[in-house]
Design a protein around this motif. Structure first.
Motif, PDB file in Angstrom:
ATOM      1  N   ASP A 261       0.831  -1.202   0.000  1.00 61.58           N
ATOM      2  CA  ASP A 261       0.000   0.000   0.000  1.00 61.58           C
ATOM      3  C   ASP A 261       0.870   1.260   0.000  1.00 61.58           C
ATOM      4  O   ASP A 261       1.873   1.332   0.721  1.00 61.58           O
ATOM      5  CB  ASP A 261      -0.902   0.039   1.253  1.00 61.58           C
ATOM      6  CG  ASP A 261      -2.100  -0.888   1.138  1.00 61.58           C
ATOM      7  OD1 ASP A 261      -2.373  -1.369   0.019  1.00 61.58           O
ATOM      8  OD2 ASP A 261      -2.759  -1.133   2.172  1.00 61.58           O
ATOM      9  N   ASP A 262       0.465   2.249  -0.808  1.00 61.67           N
ATOM     10  CA  ASP A 262       1.093   3.566  -0.748  1.00 61.67           C
ATOM     11  C   ASP A 262       0.581   4.294   0.486  1.00 61.67           C
ATOM     12  O   ASP A 262      -0.635   4.441   0.677  1.00 61.67           O
ATOM     13  CB  ASP A 262       0.743   4.387  -1.998  1.00 61.67           C
ATOM     14  CG  ASP A 262       1.402   3.817  -3.258  1.00 61.67           C
ATOM     15  OD1 ASP A 262       2.613   3.546  -3.197  1.00 61.67           O
ATOM     16  OD2 ASP A 262       0.699   3.638  -4.271  1.00 61.67           O
ATOM     17  N   VAL A 263       1.507   4.753   1.334  1.00 61.90           N
ATOM     18  CA  VAL A 263       1.099   5.400   2.584  1.00 61.90           C
ATOM     19  C   VAL A 263       1.821   6.732   2.759  1.00 61.90           C
ATOM     20  O   VAL A 263       2.847   6.999   2.128  1.00 61.90           O
ATOM     21  CB  VAL A 263       1.371   4.494   3.817  1.00 61.90           C
ATOM     22  CG1 VAL A 263       0.486   3.260   3.795  1.00 61.90           C
ATOM     23  CG2 VAL A 263       2.847   4.106   3.894  1.00 61.90           C
ATOM     24  N   VAL A 264       1.229   7.547   3.632  1.00 62.84           N
ATOM     25  CA  VAL A 264       1.800   8.836   4.016  1.00 62.84           C
ATOM     26  C   VAL A 264       1.928   8.844   5.528  1.00 62.84           C
ATOM     27  O   VAL A 264       1.025   8.376   6.236  1.00 62.84           O
ATOM     28  CB  VAL A 264       0.899  10.007   3.568  1.00 62.84           C
ATOM     29  CG1 VAL A 264       1.493  11.346   4.010  1.00 62.84           C
ATOM     30  CG2 VAL A 264       0.710   9.999   2.066  1.00 62.84           C
ATOM     31  N   VAL A 265       3.051   9.357   6.032  1.00 62.57           N
ATOM     32  CA  VAL A 265       3.227   9.526   7.471  1.00 62.57           C
ATOM     33  C   VAL A 265       2.891  10.984   7.807  1.00 62.57           C
ATOM     34  O   VAL A 265       3.470  11.910   7.236  1.00 62.57           O
ATOM     35  CB  VAL A 265       4.673   9.197   7.897  1.00 62.57           C
ATOM     36  CG1 VAL A 265       4.839   9.442   9.395  1.00 62.57           C
ATOM     37  CG2 VAL A 265       5.016   7.761   7.552  1.00 62.57           C
ATOM     38  N   LEU A 266       1.941  11.164   8.710  1.00 64.60           N
ATOM     39  CA  LEU A 266       1.536  12.516   9.110  1.00 64.60           C
ATOM     40  C   LEU A 266       2.006  12.785  10.537  1.00 64.60           C
ATOM     41  O   LEU A 266       2.058  11.867  11.353  1.00 64.60           O
ATOM     42  CB  LEU A 266       0.010  12.656   9.005  1.00 64.60           C
ATOM     43  CG  LEU A 266      -0.567  12.527   7.598  1.00 64.60           C
ATOM     44  CD1 LEU A 266      -2.096  12.591   7.646  1.00 64.60           C
ATOM     45  CD2 LEU A 266      -0.035  13.610   6.675  1.00 64.60           C
ATOM     46  N   PRO A 267       2.388  14.035  10.872  1.00 64.36           N
ATOM     47  CA  PRO A 267       2.178  15.247  10.065  1.00 64.36           C
ATOM     48  C   PRO A 267       3.310  15.585   9.106  1.00 64.36           C
ATOM     49  O   PRO A 267       3.232  16.578   8.390  1.00 64.36           O
ATOM     50  CB  PRO A 267       2.065  16.332  11.140  1.00 64.36           C
ATOM     51  CG  PRO A 267       2.965  15.866  12.240  1.00 64.36           C
ATOM     52  CD  PRO A 267       2.841  14.361  12.252  1.00 64.36           C
ATOM     53  N   SER A 268       4.386  14.770   9.020  1.00 64.12           N
ATOM     54  CA  SER A 268       5.547  15.157   8.209  1.00 64.12           C
ATOM     55  C   SER A 268       5.224  15.181   6.724  1.00 64.12           C
ATOM     56  O   SER A 268       5.792  15.978   5.968  1.00 64.12           O
ATOM     57  CB  SER A 268       6.706  14.190   8.474  1.00 64.12           C
ATOM     58  OG  SER A 268       6.391  12.894   7.991  1.00 64.12           O
TER      59      SER A 268
END
Length: 421
Positions: A261-268
């Motif tokens: 899965d393509d993921v994003v780490v938040l808040p960075s």
């Protein structure tokens, strides 16, 4: 999506609410006693105590009133949880005190409930506490409310009185958002319509309470669409076997995660792909709420406790300012523009109440916009500001990422529970 089947149907969490002496303890005792969910040694102890107190039969309230001694000794017990099982279903009861000053306890006990039992004394009808409890059930979005009109034996099992109370309840509940409201005439003391059908109220054609609870359809309150993974800790095992392992451990709050899965780490805002999803026993092909797992990423990026891993195409709102409905839990009032610690999933940081927008008048459900104070049991809409961005969803969409608590930095006591709107 076949693998997303989560069997919630066997477990029903329900809370009981009512004012003092509406018969909550007796009702729970009757449920336990008539469904044969009490151990023999408990039954013997209650029978002995009942005889010592001069009761002819078993004092059902004694099955749940064991906590009174602790309260009298000054031990704080806000919510008592009780467990029982029938052949059809497992149950968890959250039993909260009925005094008006314990509204905060109902918020605690009802926060994870699938259903709420609201007791009304047939002699008194709808009172302020009834409206308060119904409003909290609506605010917490409990999908099912069963209004138990108790002590029907003291009003000669009158169908007219029962119908009048239903009318009273429906006059104000029409302003609430509750999916399912049911009414039930009962006598907890005598057992009418609790586990067994009542021979004294043949005019009532509905099922008894236990049958209603056993057959109530419970849809999962877990959001299966929005993938949210709050990071609790970073795993760096100090062993040769896992020398290069860097995993992010936590509990899936909602949605589904899979390797690749393509993921994003938040808040960075750093992006990557999920490399593996691991547990102590084995690696998994998918993880979903409320599983506790360790996620590894293909890229070596900076991730720490309080961050949130989400799908790249489905992100929560990252903000430092938002509105929330809160119940003020503490005996001390809120201090103007005071700083508190906000705890939201695994994220802890400083927050300030910028503004009290309005308070709810429990009697009318109207808004009091002039009173800006926050006192114990007040339910209010506020504006909060945090020192760093928080990753939030609205409570109506996600109970986990849409809720939080506030902690007083000086006393370390929880002062408020909130729902993001």
């Amino acid at each position: 999506m076949e693998t997303m089947k989560i069997d919630n149907n066997q477990l029903l969490r329900f809370t009981t609410a009512g004012s003092v002496d509406d018969g909550k303890s007796t009702l729970i005792g009757r449920l336990l006693y008539d469904s044969k969910a009490i151990f023999e040694d408990q039954l013997e102890a209650v029978e002995i105590t009942s005889k010592r107190k001069g009761h002819e039969g078993v004092d059902l309230a004694l099955f749940t009133d064991g906590l009174k001694d602790e309260r009298e000794q000054g031990i704080t017990i806000d919510v008592a949880y009780r467990y029982f099982t029938t052949p059809k279903r497992k149950f968890i009861i959250a039993d909260t005190p009925g005094h008006i000053q314990y509204t905060r306890n109902m918020v605690t006990g009802a926060s994870t409930a699938n259903a709420a039992l609201i007791l009304i004394d047939a002699r008194h009808g709808v009172i302020e506490q009834t409206k308060r409890h119904a409003f909290i059930a609506s605010l917490l979005q409990i999908p099912h409310i069963i209004v138990c009109i108790n002590k029907m034996d003291l009003v000669d099992y009158s169908e007219e009185i029962y119908d009048n109370i239903i009318q009273q309840f429906e006059e104000f509940s029409s302003k609430l958002y509750v999916k399912d409201i049911r009414f039930l005439p009962i006598s907890a003391l005598d057992g009418d319509n609790v586990v067994n059908r009542s021979e004294n109220m043949e005019w009532f054609q509905g099922a008894p309470l236990l049958n209603t609870l056993e057959n109530m359809h419970i849809s999962s309150d877990i959001n299966k669409i929005d993938a949210r993974f709050p990071v609790q800790t970073v795993l760096r095992p100090q062993s040769k076997e896992f020398v290069d392992y860097r995993g992010y451990a936590g509990r899936v709050a909602s949605g589904i995660f899979r390797p690749g899965d393509d993921v994003v780490v938040l808040p960075s805002g750093f992006t990557s792909k999920i490399k593996t999803i691991d547990t102590f026993e084995a690696s998994l092909m998918e993880a979903y709420a409320p599983m506790s797992v360790s996620i590894t990423l293909e890229d070596d990026i900076d991730v720490s406790r309080g961050d949130m891993i989400v799908k790249a195409n489905n992100k929560p709102t990252a903000t430092q300012e938002f509105d929330a409905m809160i119940c003020w839990l503490h005996k001390d009032s809120a201090r103007p523009r005071a700083k508190y610690t906000i705890v939201h999933t695994s994220n802890e940081q400083k927050a300030m109440i910028k503004e009290v927008v309005y308070k709810i008048d429990i009697n009318t459900y109207g808004r009091e916009e002039d009173d800006k104070s926050l006192n114990m049991n007040d339910i209010s809409r506020i504006k909060l500001r945090t020192t760093r961005p928080m990753m939030i969803d609205e409570y109506r969409d996600n109970r986990i990422t849409g809720s939080f608590i506030l902690i007083d930095d000086a006393t370390h006591e929880t002062v408020a529970a909130g729902m993001i709107v």
